[in-house]
Design a protein around this motif. Structure first.
Motif, PDB file in Angstrom:
ATOM      1  N   GLY A 178       0.309  -0.763   0.000  1.00 17.24           N
ATOM      2  CA  GLY A 178       0.000   0.000   0.000  1.00 17.24           C
ATOM      3  C   GLY A 178       0.325   0.804   0.000  1.00 17.24           C
ATOM      4  N   MET A 181      -3.608   5.396  -0.763  1.00 16.89           N
ATOM      5  CA  MET A 181      -3.273   4.460   0.310  1.00 16.89           C
ATOM      6  C   MET A 181      -2.299   5.124   1.290  1.00 16.89           C
ATOM      7  SD  MET A 181      -4.088   1.279   1.203  1.00 16.89           S
ATOM      8  CE  MET A 181      -4.615   0.444  -0.282  1.00 16.89           C
ATOM      9  N   CYS A 183      -4.217   5.530   4.669  1.00 17.80           N
ATOM     10  CA  CYS A 183      -4.020   4.283   5.419  1.00 17.80           C
ATOM     11  C   CYS A 183      -2.652   4.120   6.065  1.00 17.80           C
ATOM     12  CB  CYS A 183      -4.270   3.084   4.503  1.00 17.80           C
ATOM     13  SG  CYS A 183      -5.930   3.049   3.789  1.00 17.80           S
ATOM     14  N   GLU A 201      -0.907   1.164   9.011  1.00 13.30           N
ATOM     15  CA  GLU A 201      -0.174   0.043   8.429  1.00 13.30           C
ATOM     16  C   GLU A 201       1.337   0.099   8.633  1.00 13.30           C
ATOM     17  OE1 GLU A 201      -1.565   0.214   4.383  1.00 13.30           O
ATOM     18  OE2 GLU A 201      -3.499  -0.643   4.916  1.00 13.30           O
ATOM     19  N   CYS A 209      -9.952   5.256   4.829  1.00 14.48           N
ATOM     20  CA  CYS A 209      -8.971   4.219   4.496  1.00 14.48           C
ATOM     21  C   CYS A 209      -9.682   3.017   3.878  1.00 14.48           C
ATOM     22  CB  CYS A 209      -8.186   3.823   5.737  1.00 14.48           C
ATOM     23  SG  CYS A 209      -7.038   2.438   5.483  1.00 14.48           S
ATOM     24  N   CYS A 210     -10.778   2.596   4.486  1.00 14.96           N
ATOM     25  CA  CYS A 210     -11.521   1.452   3.944  1.00 14.96           C
ATOM     26  C   CYS A 210     -12.047   1.734   2.537  1.00 14.96           C
ATOM     27  CB  CYS A 210     -12.660   1.061   4.881  1.00 14.96           C
ATOM     28  SG  CYS A 210     -12.098   0.178   6.356  1.00 14.96           S
ATOM     29  N   TRP A 226      -9.239   0.979   0.246  1.00 18.53           N
ATOM     30  CA  TRP A 226      -9.057  -0.474   0.118  1.00 18.53           C
ATOM     31  C   TRP A 226     -10.100  -1.087  -0.799  1.00 18.53           C
ATOM     32  CZ3 TRP A 226      -5.693  -4.195   0.772  1.00 18.53           C
ATOM     33  CH2 TRP A 226      -4.570  -3.934   1.545  1.00 18.53           C
ATOM     34  N   ILE A 261      -5.395  -3.900  -5.868  1.00 17.58           N
ATOM     35  CA  ILE A 261      -4.430  -4.517  -4.965  1.00 17.58           C
ATOM     36  C   ILE A 261      -3.357  -5.300  -5.713  1.00 17.58           C
ATOM     37  CG2 ILE A 261      -4.138  -6.099  -3.014  1.00 17.58           C
ATOM     38  CD1 ILE A 261      -5.522  -3.319  -2.388  1.00 17.58           C
ATOM     39  N   ALA A 292      -6.894  -4.786   5.639  1.00 15.26           N
ATOM     40  CA  ALA A 292      -7.627  -5.338   4.495  1.00 15.26           C
ATOM     41  C   ALA A 292      -8.836  -6.147   4.962  1.00 15.26           C
ATOM     42  CB  ALA A 292      -6.693  -6.205   3.649  1.00 15.26           C
ATOM     43  N   CYS A 307     -11.576  -3.946   6.491  1.00 16.19           N
ATOM     44  CA  CYS A 307     -12.275  -3.172   5.463  1.00 16.19           C
ATOM     45  C   CYS A 307     -13.107  -4.047   4.524  1.00 16.19           C
ATOM     46  CB  CYS A 307     -11.273  -2.344   4.670  1.00 16.19           C
ATOM     47  SG  CYS A 307     -10.528  -1.008   5.646  1.00 16.19           S
ATOM     48  N   LYS A 357     -12.037  -6.529   2.527  1.00 15.24           N
ATOM     49  CA  LYS A 357     -11.358  -6.963   1.309  1.00 15.24           C
ATOM     50  C   LYS A 357     -10.106  -7.767   1.703  1.00 15.24           C
ATOM     51  CE  LYS A 357     -10.114  -5.278  -3.266  1.00 15.24           C
ATOM     52  NZ  LYS A 357      -9.954  -4.097  -4.104  1.00 15.24           N
TER      53      LYS A 357
END
Length: 109
Positions: A7, A31, A35, A39, A53-54, A57, A62, A86, A89, A91
Motif C-alpha cells: 500500500g 493508500m 491508510c 499500516e 482508508c476502507c 481499500w 491490490i 484489508a 475493510c 477486502k
C-alpha cells in the motif's frame, strides 16, 4: 515476518516505484494518505482504520499495488497490519496470496 506494503508505500518507496507502470499511482497515493498510519511499524497495536482508508481499500487495484512492494517498502510497512486493515475493510487477502515478498499465511493475523 515481512513488513510492508501496498500500500502500501512510503515516501522512500514512492521514489523507488516512480518509474514503474502508472496503472495504480492514484491508489498508491490514496493508500499513503489515508491508510499509512494504520499500516506502519510497530506491529502493535493494530488500530481499526478510518472509513476513508476502507474506501481506498475497497476500490484499490491490490494486485497492481502488490507488484510495487519492494524490500524498501517492506522495511517501513507492517504486513501484519496491512492484512488486518484489508480484512477489517472487507477486502481480505486470500491465504497464500503474495504481495511483494510477503505470502499471506493460512491463518490471517
Amino acid at each position: 515476518m515481512a513488513k510492508i506494503l501496498l500500500g502500501f508505500i512510503i515516501i522512500l518507496a514512492a521514489v523507488a516505484v516512480a518509474t514503474m507502470a502508472e496503472g495504480c499511482d492514484k491508489d498508491r497515493e490514496d493508500m499513503i494518505r489515508e491508510c499509512k498510519k494504520y499500516e506502519m511499524f510497530p506491529a502493535t497495536p493494530k488500530i481499526d482504520p478510518s472509513p476513508a482508508c476502507c474506501a481506498v481499500w475497497k476500490r484499490a487495484d491490490i494486485p497492481c499495488l502488490c507488484k510495487r512492494v519492494t524490500k524498501e517498502v517492506e522495511k517501513e510497512w507492517c504486513m501484519e497490519k496491512v492484512i488486518y486493515v484489508a480484512k477489517y475493510c472487507g477486502k481480505p487477502f486470500n491465504p497464500g496470496y503474495k504481495c511483494g515478498s510477503y505470502t499471506v499465511p493460512s491463518v490471517a493475523q
